[in-house]
Design an enzyme around this catalytic site. Structure first.
Site, PDB file in Angstrom:
ATOM      1  N   SER A   1       1.004   5.513   4.552  1.00 34.33           N
ATOM      2  CA  SER A   1      -0.155   5.748   5.421  1.00 34.33           C
ATOM      3  C   SER A   1       0.134   6.887   6.397  1.00 34.33           C
ATOM      4  O   SER A   1       1.276   7.313   6.566  1.00 34.33           O
ATOM      5  CB  SER A   1      -0.505   4.476   6.209  1.00 34.33           C
ATOM      6  OG  SER A   1       0.417   4.282   7.273  1.00 34.33           O
TER       7      SER A   1
ATOM      8  N   HIS B   1       0.824  -1.216   0.000  1.00 39.11           N
ATOM      9  CA  HIS B   1       0.000   0.000   0.000  1.00 39.11           C
ATOM     10  C   HIS B   1       0.861   1.270   0.000  1.00 39.11           C
ATOM     11  O   HIS B   1       2.018   1.259   0.427  1.00 39.11           O
ATOM     12  CB  HIS B   1      -0.943   0.013   1.207  1.00 39.11           C
ATOM     13  CG  HIS B   1      -0.233   0.072   2.532  1.00 39.11           C
ATOM     14  ND1 HIS B   1       0.307   1.232   3.041  1.00 39.11           N
ATOM     15  CD2 HIS B   1       0.035  -0.892   3.443  1.00 39.11           C
ATOM     16  CE1 HIS B   1       0.866   0.987   4.206  1.00 39.11           C
ATOM     17  NE2 HIS B   1       0.727  -0.304   4.475  1.00 39.11           N
TER      18      HIS B   1
ATOM     19  N   GLU C   1      -1.564  -6.706   7.669  1.00 40.80           N
ATOM     20  CA  GLU C   1      -0.213  -6.466   8.156  1.00 40.80           C
ATOM     21  C   GLU C   1       0.059  -7.335   9.384  1.00 40.80           C
ATOM     22  O   GLU C   1      -0.868  -7.824  10.044  1.00 40.80           O
ATOM     23  CB  GLU C   1      -0.063  -4.973   8.491  1.00 40.80           C
ATOM     24  CG  GLU C   1       1.272  -4.540   9.086  1.00 40.80           C
ATOM     25  CD  GLU C   1       2.460  -4.843   8.185  1.00 40.80           C
ATOM     26  OE1 GLU C   1       2.762  -6.046   8.023  1.00 40.80           O
ATOM     27  OE2 GLU C   1       3.095  -3.904   7.683  1.00 40.80           O
TER      28      GLU C   1
END
Length: 206
Positions: A13, A10, A88
């Site tokens: 964040s 991803h 995760e």
């Protein structure tokens, strides 16, 4: 037959930016993270890739990364499986803590062991070995069959869940895999042989 597997961590964040342990906490992408995910999609579009199915975790930062990629390749409505098996690594009591504060509380050496050893878990959390124990069986049962049928499969997930996959695919040791750095929003493209071994691997950096 393509037998193509595409792995993407991803985009950045909010907690990556703040240097916090994230784990299973559901935090959003930053502006940069959205841009990284969109850029990953453009790289894959430039390769002419079209996916047969997508897999992602139960966490929104991975799901949004997945959607940005699918939007970029013109497959916004592609069937996407969301499963916490791809989440995760669970950092347990470290989740939500600033990494510097954790070092002050437990000591630099102990925190380093928790972060970078293969089989030592933080209090209440998972080791990378534990993460692999849920990720790899899920891959074998749910993902790999799509690839071996000649499909092109997207997996948008997390640094450690993808490390666990790469460890098995590449035949790396625990000592080797903990040193592997996976950039946010960087696609890794595998071509598999009919017997599920790796024919080729390419990392689309830059």
């Amino acid at each position: 037959m393509s037998r193509t597997l595409v792995l993407v961590r991803h985009g950045q964040s909010e907690w990556n930016l703040k240097n916090l342990f994230t784990g299973w906490r559901d935090v959003d992408l930053t502006e940069q993270g959205h841009a990284e995910a969109k850029a990953a999609g453009q790289k894959l579009k430039a390769r002419g890739l079209k996916f047969d199915i997508a897999f992602t975790s139960a966490l929104s930062r991975a799901q949004k990364t997945c959607q940005h990629i699918l939007d970029a390749v013109g497959q916004s409505d592609l069937k996407t499986i969301r499963d916490q098996a791809l989440n995760e690594r669970d950092y347990g009591d470290l989740s939500g803590l600033n990494k510097d504060d954790a070092r002050k509380k437990w000591g630099e050496e102990q925190v380093h062991v928790w972060r970078r050893s293969y089989d030592v878990s933080p209090p209440g959390g998972e080791s990378l070995k534990d993460t692999g124990a849920r990720v790899w069986p899920y891959y074998l049962h749910d993902l790999q069959p799509h690839v071996l049928r000649g499909g092109t499969v997207l997996v948008a997930a997390h640094g450690n869940s993808l490390r666990a996959l790469i460890m098995a695919l590449d035949g790396k040791s625990g000592e080797e895999i903990v040193k592997l750095e996976l950039g946010t929003g960087v696609p890794v493209i595998y071509q598999l042989n009919a017997d599920s071994t790796v024919a080729s691997k390419e990392v689309l950096e830059g």
